[in-house]
Design a protein around this motif. Structure first.
Motif, PDB file in Angstrom:
ATOM      1  N   LEU A 113       0.807  -1.216   0.000  1.00  0.00           N
ATOM      2  CA  LEU A 113       0.000   0.000   0.000  1.00  0.00           C
ATOM      3  C   LEU A 113       0.843   1.271   0.000  1.00  0.00           C
ATOM      4  O   LEU A 113       0.290   2.377  -0.029  1.00  0.00           O
ATOM      5  CB  LEU A 113      -0.944  -0.003   1.210  1.00  0.00           C
ATOM      6  N   ALA A 114       2.163   1.116   0.054  1.00  0.00           N
ATOM      7  CA  ALA A 114       3.037   2.294  -0.049  1.00  0.00           C
ATOM      8  C   ALA A 114       2.929   2.870  -1.460  1.00  0.00           C
ATOM      9  O   ALA A 114       2.992   2.130  -2.449  1.00  0.00           O
ATOM     10  CB  ALA A 114       4.477   1.915   0.270  1.00  0.00           C
ATOM     11  N   LYS A 115       2.783   4.186  -1.559  1.00  0.00           N
ATOM     12  CA  LYS A 115       2.554   4.824  -2.856  1.00  0.00           C
ATOM     13  C   LYS A 115       3.838   5.304  -3.525  1.00  0.00           C
ATOM     14  O   LYS A 115       3.796   5.809  -4.654  1.00  0.00           O
ATOM     15  CB  LYS A 115       1.573   5.990  -2.695  1.00  0.00           C
ATOM     16  N   SER A 116       4.950   5.208  -2.849  1.00  0.00           N
ATOM     17  CA  SER A 116       6.214   5.665  -3.416  1.00  0.00           C
ATOM     18  C   SER A 116       7.351   4.959  -2.694  1.00  0.00           C
ATOM     19  O   SER A 116       7.160   4.347  -1.627  1.00  0.00           O
ATOM     20  CB  SER A 116       6.363   7.178  -3.265  1.00  0.00           C
ATOM     21  N   GLU A 117       8.545   5.054  -3.265  1.00  0.00           N
ATOM     22  CA  GLU A 117       9.709   4.480  -2.614  1.00  0.00           C
ATOM     23  C   GLU A 117       9.988   5.193  -1.299  1.00  0.00           C
ATOM     24  O   GLU A 117      10.436   4.570  -0.321  1.00  0.00           O
ATOM     25  CB  GLU A 117      10.924   4.570  -3.534  1.00  0.00           C
ATOM     26  N   ALA A 118       9.704   6.505  -1.256  1.00  0.00           N
ATOM     27  CA  ALA A 118       9.908   7.256  -0.015  1.00  0.00           C
ATOM     28  C   ALA A 118       8.989   6.742   1.085  1.00  0.00           C
ATOM     29  O   ALA A 118       9.410   6.590   2.243  1.00  0.00           O
ATOM     30  CB  ALA A 118       9.669   8.738  -0.258  1.00  0.00           C
ATOM     31  N   TYR A 606       2.802   4.738  14.306  1.00  0.00           N
ATOM     32  CA  TYR A 606       1.387   5.094  14.347  1.00  0.00           C
ATOM     33  C   TYR A 606       1.051   6.294  13.452  1.00  0.00           C
ATOM     34  O   TYR A 606      -0.095   6.454  13.044  1.00  0.00           O
ATOM     35  CB  TYR A 606       0.959   5.373  15.785  1.00  0.00           C
ATOM     36  N   ALA A 607       2.036   7.122  13.168  1.00  0.00           N
ATOM     37  CA  ALA A 607       1.810   8.286  12.308  1.00  0.00           C
ATOM     38  C   ALA A 607       2.270   8.045  10.878  1.00  0.00           C
ATOM     39  O   ALA A 607       2.112   8.924  10.020  1.00  0.00           O
ATOM     40  CB  ALA A 607       2.531   9.511  12.875  1.00  0.00           C
ATOM     41  N   ASP A 608       2.817   6.889  10.613  1.00  0.00           N
ATOM     42  CA  ASP A 608       3.315   6.611   9.271  1.00  0.00           C
ATOM     43  C   ASP A 608       2.149   6.517   8.289  1.00  0.00           C
ATOM     44  O   ASP A 608       1.156   5.825   8.558  1.00  0.00           O
ATOM     45  CB  ASP A 608       4.095   5.293   9.271  1.00  0.00           C
ATOM     46  N   PRO A 609       2.221   7.186   7.132  1.00  0.00           N
ATOM     47  CA  PRO A 609       1.079   7.217   6.213  1.00  0.00           C
ATOM     48  C   PRO A 609       0.692   5.840   5.679  1.00  0.00           C
ATOM     49  O   PRO A 609      -0.506   5.571   5.492  1.00  0.00           O
ATOM     50  CB  PRO A 609       1.547   8.147   5.084  1.00  0.00           C
ATOM     51  N   THR A 610       1.665   4.971   5.447  1.00  0.00           N
ATOM     52  CA  THR A 610       1.323   3.639   4.945  1.00  0.00           C
ATOM     53  C   THR A 610       0.678   2.796   6.036  1.00  0.00           C
ATOM     54  O   THR A 610      -0.269   2.035   5.775  1.00  0.00           O
ATOM     55  CB  THR A 610       2.575   2.935   4.396  1.00  0.00           C
ATOM     56  N   PHE A 611       1.167   2.927   7.269  1.00  0.00           N
ATOM     57  CA  PHE A 611       0.533   2.234   8.401  1.00  0.00           C
ATOM     58  C   PHE A 611      -0.923   2.665   8.531  1.00  0.00           C
ATOM     59  O   PHE A 611      -1.828   1.828   8.655  1.00  0.00           O
ATOM     60  CB  PHE A 611       1.293   2.557   9.688  1.00  0.00           C
ATOM     61  N   VAL A 612      -1.152   3.965   8.503  1.00  0.00           N
ATOM     62  CA  VAL A 612      -2.518   4.491   8.621  1.00  0.00           C
ATOM     63  C   VAL A 612      -3.379   3.986   7.468  1.00  0.00           C
ATOM     64  O   VAL A 612      -4.528   3.570   7.666  1.00  0.00           O
ATOM     65  CB  VAL A 612      -2.491   6.033   8.658  1.00  0.00           C
ATOM     66  N   ARG A 613      -2.832   4.001   6.261  1.00  0.00           N
ATOM     67  CA  ARG A 613      -3.583   3.536   5.087  1.00  0.00           C
ATOM     68  C   ARG A 613      -3.928   2.057   5.220  1.00  0.00           C
ATOM     69  O   ARG A 613      -5.012   1.620   4.811  1.00  0.00           O
ATOM     70  CB  ARG A 613      -2.751   3.790   3.827  1.00  0.00           C
ATOM     71  N   SER A 614      -3.003   1.279   5.780  1.00  0.00           N
ATOM     72  CA  SER A 614      -3.243  -0.162   5.898  1.00  0.00           C
ATOM     73  C   SER A 614      -4.343  -0.477   6.894  1.00  0.00           C
ATOM     74  O   SER A 614      -4.906  -1.574   6.879  1.00  0.00           O
ATOM     75  CB  SER A 614      -1.957  -0.876   6.315  1.00  0.00           C
ATOM     76  N   LYS A 615      -4.655   0.479   7.780  1.00  0.00           N
ATOM     77  CA  LYS A 615      -5.704   0.274   8.785  1.00  0.00           C
ATOM     78  C   LYS A 615      -6.982   1.047   8.463  1.00  0.00           C
ATOM     79  O   LYS A 615      -7.923   1.056   9.259  1.00  0.00           O
ATOM     80  CB  LYS A 615      -5.206   0.702  10.165  1.00  0.00           C
ATOM     81  N   ARG A 616      -6.993   1.699   7.330  1.00  0.00           N
ATOM     82  CA  ARG A 616      -8.229   2.364   6.896  1.00  0.00           C
ATOM     83  C   ARG A 616      -9.010   1.357   6.055  1.00  0.00           C
ATOM     84  O   ARG A 616      -8.709   1.117   4.892  1.00  0.00           O
ATOM     85  CB  ARG A 616      -7.928   3.616   6.094  1.00  0.00           C
ATOM     86  N   TRP A 617     -10.037   0.782   6.666  1.00  0.00           N
ATOM     87  CA  TRP A 617     -10.683  -0.393   6.079  1.00  0.00           C
ATOM     88  C   TRP A 617     -11.681   0.020   5.007  1.00  0.00           C
ATOM     89  O   TRP A 617     -12.893   0.018   5.211  1.00  0.00           O
ATOM     90  CB  TRP A 617     -11.349  -1.218   7.169  1.00  0.00           C
ATOM     91  N   ARG A 618     -11.138   0.358   3.846  1.00  0.00           N
ATOM     92  CA  ARG A 618     -12.003   0.738   2.728  1.00  0.00           C
ATOM     93  C   ARG A 618     -12.815  -0.465   2.233  1.00  0.00           C
ATOM     94  O   ARG A 618     -13.879  -0.289   1.635  1.00  0.00           O
ATOM     95  CB  ARG A 618     -11.174   1.315   1.578  1.00  0.00           C
ATOM     96  N   VAL A 619     -12.306  -1.650   2.471  1.00  0.00           N
ATOM     97  CA  VAL A 619     -13.038  -2.871   2.104  1.00  0.00           C
ATOM     98  C   VAL A 619     -13.290  -3.655   3.388  1.00  0.00           C
ATOM     99  O   VAL A 619     -12.377  -4.236   3.966  1.00  0.00           O
ATOM    100  CB  VAL A 619     -12.254  -3.732   1.094  1.00  0.00           C
ATOM    101  N   SER A 620     -14.533  -3.629   3.842  1.00  0.00           N
ATOM    102  CA  SER A 620     -14.923  -4.282   5.083  1.00  0.00           C
ATOM    103  C   SER A 620     -15.661  -5.563   4.736  1.00  0.00           C
ATOM    104  O   SER A 620     -16.786  -5.515   4.231  1.00  0.00           O
ATOM    105  CB  SER A 620     -15.811  -3.348   5.905  1.00  0.00           C
ATOM    106  N   THR A 621     -15.037  -6.707   4.966  1.00  0.00           N
ATOM    107  CA  THR A 621     -15.621  -7.972   4.516  1.00  0.00           C
ATOM    108  C   THR A 621     -15.898  -8.905   5.683  1.00  0.00           C
ATOM    109  O   THR A 621     -15.259  -8.825   6.732  1.00  0.00           O
ATOM    110  CB  THR A 621     -14.688  -8.699   3.525  1.00  0.00           C
ATOM    111  N   SER A 622     -16.834  -9.794   5.482  1.00  0.00           N
ATOM    112  CA  SER A 622     -17.090 -10.857   6.442  1.00  0.00           C
ATOM    113  C   SER A 622     -17.842 -11.974   5.740  1.00  0.00           C
ATOM    114  O   SER A 622     -18.694 -11.723   4.881  1.00  0.00           O
ATOM    115  CB  SER A 622     -17.900 -10.342   7.632  1.00  0.00           C
TER     116      SER A 622
END
Length: 696
Positions: A113-118, A606-622
């Motif tokens: 989910l990282a959007k860049s090498e940075a 906890y403030a890392d943008p990729t960490f935050v993105r990985s926990k933003r559940w845009r797809v909620s499945t069950s």
């Protein structure tokens, strides 16, 4: 399955979008095991009416008010006793994973989910520093786990921060539904409703007497008992609004034999079990009572409809409820208590849905006109439409959905003709019907029109929320679990990869995806996250592309896709296995963050943008598959996400998709799911056809 309510957790850190889920994942196997357990129990009950003769224990207090801590009601389990609670004292406690294990499992789910090498390098750096930065928090969490010797270190946080403190409407955001298959033996809606009530009465007595066996998973000799704590919050239970944090009220079942029935937004009470023995009333008596309610409601169409208010923002509903009690006095307080003490709520709707889409909307929020006919706070609501379509709505705060599968199982198996055959009750049974709010509404009228402005606001808020939403049910008839198993894949993980392809094609990128996994083998365990994004799923999705490449005839291209699919499926199955043992990463990350003192910095991760993105559940499945369900569903978690409930039957799959209407995603995602599943089938079939056939 997720709920939007957990966005409240982001008030302290973005991590706390970690949602309080409804169901365990990979439940095709576990739900069928549970269903088998229920079936054995309930078949015995159906064969004899003496099974209901066990008297319910009398509680020392008529009402227990719950504030979100399971341990405060443990004494009820000891009082009730029986097979249902016999394993509670021996269940293992929820573990605290090691920091290095959590980081090792987390990193492959976030890197794609990282959007860049940075961003990638930033994530790797934050992960490298995490163990030292989080060491004190880990020690605090381990200490908390040791101190809480008779519960889970997580449950009180989960029940309060994740549910009872959330102020949004619980409609769509918290509630979930099951859509039952039709009962051909029930010719009318009232026959269907009467049979469902009688079946619910059987299950109620098993639960409230403690005679129901505890749920188990696995097969002999590797069977594991599951925690039964949630069953106390099933019958005679209601969420009650209060400012800042709601409470749950549990009423002593031995003192109450009534059920609440709604029709045209009016609420009625009638007995449906023998208060002495707990045996269900006769089918004839229940049906006559329901006929009386339909008749009475037809003459009261202009009476105020309080049910609208239960769909409001929780603080608004708390204020409205307080004003209702102030104006209506003791009569209003008594009426509310009587409604809350009912075993459950039966909603007799006047709509006649035909399609799965229409039915799902009716069950999730009340369809076109039945929002007034709900009391969304009630723990259990059975919904029956005018054309006898039926389903279930659950309030999710203190009880996840899997315990309710047992209730739904017996309700869908005890069809109208089987209830007639069981011959419960006696000819002396009589369901005396009483309007719940009749005296209270007279008291309100005498003190001015307090209800009018609140009802208008509630209706306005209700329709605003409903009109913001879109829902689509995809009934995919191409194939189901039989084909997937024959191809050598786990059905759940295979369908998860199809959803990854579909959402990738919808948005042009992968997004944080949550699959709920139950951890009820642990004392007071609820759910853990299975993360569907992995380095393996990313490789498969990228290979499949933004649209079908139509290269199935290229043997090398076909083999590459199938190899990547198998690797992605295997990785998902492995993660599910860890999550089921409470060795996922999200509950651990949440627990650590909860123990940071005021003014104390959280680890950089906890403030890392990729960490935050990985926990933003845009797809909620069950995943929940039951042979007597035509579907089930819930709402999306985040405004730019989708809710995706699914079932994998032997020869077909059903997906319930929800999202905000403004995005126009539900129909598109439905088509993309079909496209992905058909494309994957073509890969499997062509590869199979290309293999040499032995002539021996």
């Amino acid at each position: 399955m997720l709920t939007r309510m957990t966005l409240q957790l982001s008030n302290r850190s973005l991590l706390r979008q970690s949602p309080a889920n409804r169901f365990g994942s990979n439940v095709k196997s576990s739900s069928s095991t549970l269903a088998t357990n229920h079936s054995k129990t309930n078949n015995k009950t159906n064969n004899t009416t003496t099974a209901a003769a066990t008297r319910l224990p009398r509680w020392p207090t008529p009402v227990v008010t719950c504030h979100g801590d399971y341990t405060q009601e443990t004494w009820l389990e000891e009082l009730i006793g029986g097979p249902l609670y016999e394993h509670q004292s021996s269940l293992p406690r929820l573990p605290v994973p090691a920091l290095d294990q959590t980081l090792r499992r987390f990193l492959p789910t976030a890197l794609p989910l990282a959007k860049s090498e940075a961003e990638r390098q930033s994530l790797l750096s934050a992960v490298e520093k995490f163990s030292s930065q989080a060491q004190v928090l880990q020690e605090r969490l381990e200490q908390r786990q040791q101190q809480l010797r008779h519960t889970s270190w997580l449950q009180q946080w989960w029940n309060t921060w994740g549910y009872l403190q959330v102020r949004e409407s619980i409609m769509i955001n918290v509630s979930y539904f099951f859509h039952f298959k039709n009962d051909p033996s029930a010719a009318t809606n009232l026959q269907r409703a009467a049979a469902l009530l009688q079946a619910a009465a059987v299950f109620r007595h098993q639960v409230c007497s403690g005679q129901k066996p505890a749920d188990i998973v696995g097969r002999p000799p590797q069977q594991t008992p599951l925690c039964s704590v949630a069953f106390k919050y099933m019958f005679h239970a209601t969420r009650v609004p209060q400012r800042e944090q709601d409470v749950y009220e549990l009423h002593d079942p031995s003192r109450h034999s009534h059920v609440i029935v709604s029709r045209h937004g009016q609420f009625y009470s009638m007995p449906f079990v023998n208060v002495e023995t707990g045996e269900p009333y006769s089918l004839k008596a229940i049906q006559k009572g329901l006929e009386r309610i339909v008749q009475m409601a037809s003459h009261n169409s202009h009476v105020p409809q309080l049910g609208w208010m239960t769909s409001m923002n929780r603080d608004d509903w708390a204020d409205a409820r307080e004003q209702l009690i102030d104006a209506g006095g003791q009569a209003m307080l008594d009426a509310l208590n009587h409604l809350q003490s009912g075993a459950l709520l039966l909603c007799l709707d006047d709509e006649s849905p035909v399609s799965r889409n229409e039915t799902a909307k009716l069950l999730l929020w009340g369809g076109n006109s039945s929002g007034k006919n709900r009391w969304f706070d009630k723990s259990v609501q059975i919904i029956v439409s005018e054309n006898a379509t039926a389903g279930f709505m659950g309030e999710h705060s203190m009880m996840d959905g899997m315990p309710c599968v047992g209730l739904a199982d017996i309700m869908t198996r005890m069809t109208y003709d089987k209830c007639l055959e069981a011959d419960y009750g006696s000819s002396d049974d009589e369901c005396v019907v009483t309007p719940v709010f009749e005296e209270a509404l007279r008291a309100l009228a005498a003190n001015g029109n307090v209800i009018g402005s609140w009802q208008d606001k509630a209706k306005e808020d209700y329709f605003e929320l409903v009109n913001k939403h879109s829902l689509n049910v995809q009934s995919f008839q191409g194939y189901g679990s039989d084909f997937i198993k024959q191809a050598g894949f786990s059905p759940d993980a295979y369908v998860q990869m199809a959803m990854q392809v579909a959402t990738f094609r919808l948005w042009g990128e992968q997004a944080g995806t949550y699959e709920a996994t139950q951890v009820r083998p642990f004392l007071h365990g609820r759910t853990e996250t299975t993360r569907s994004v992995s380095t393996q799923s990313a490789a498969f999705v990228q290979c499949m592309g933004n649209s079908p490449k139509m290269d199935e005839h290229d043997a090398a291209a076909r083999k590459e896709k199938l190899d990547l699919l198998r690797a992605a499926v295997d990785a998902h199955v492995k993660y599910i296995g860890l999550a089921a043992k409470a060795q996922g990463v999200d509950r651990h990350f949440l627990g650590l963050s909860m123990l940071a003192n005021k003014g104390e910095a959280l680890p950089d991760l906890y403030a890392d943008p990729t960490f935050v993105r990985s926990k933003r559940w845009r797809v909620s499945t069950s995943h929940l598959t039951h042979p007597n369900f035509d579907g089930w569903g819930y709402g999306e978690v985040v405004p730019d996400g989708v809710g995706l409930a699914y079932s994998i039957h032997k020869r077909h799959c059903v997906f319930n998709i929800t999202a905000l209407r403004e995005h126009e995603w539900t129909d598109k995602l439905s088509n993309l799911l079909e496209e992905a599943l058909l494309e994957m089938r073509t890969l499997v079939e062509m590869e199979h056809a290309s293999q040499p056939v032995s002539r021996l």
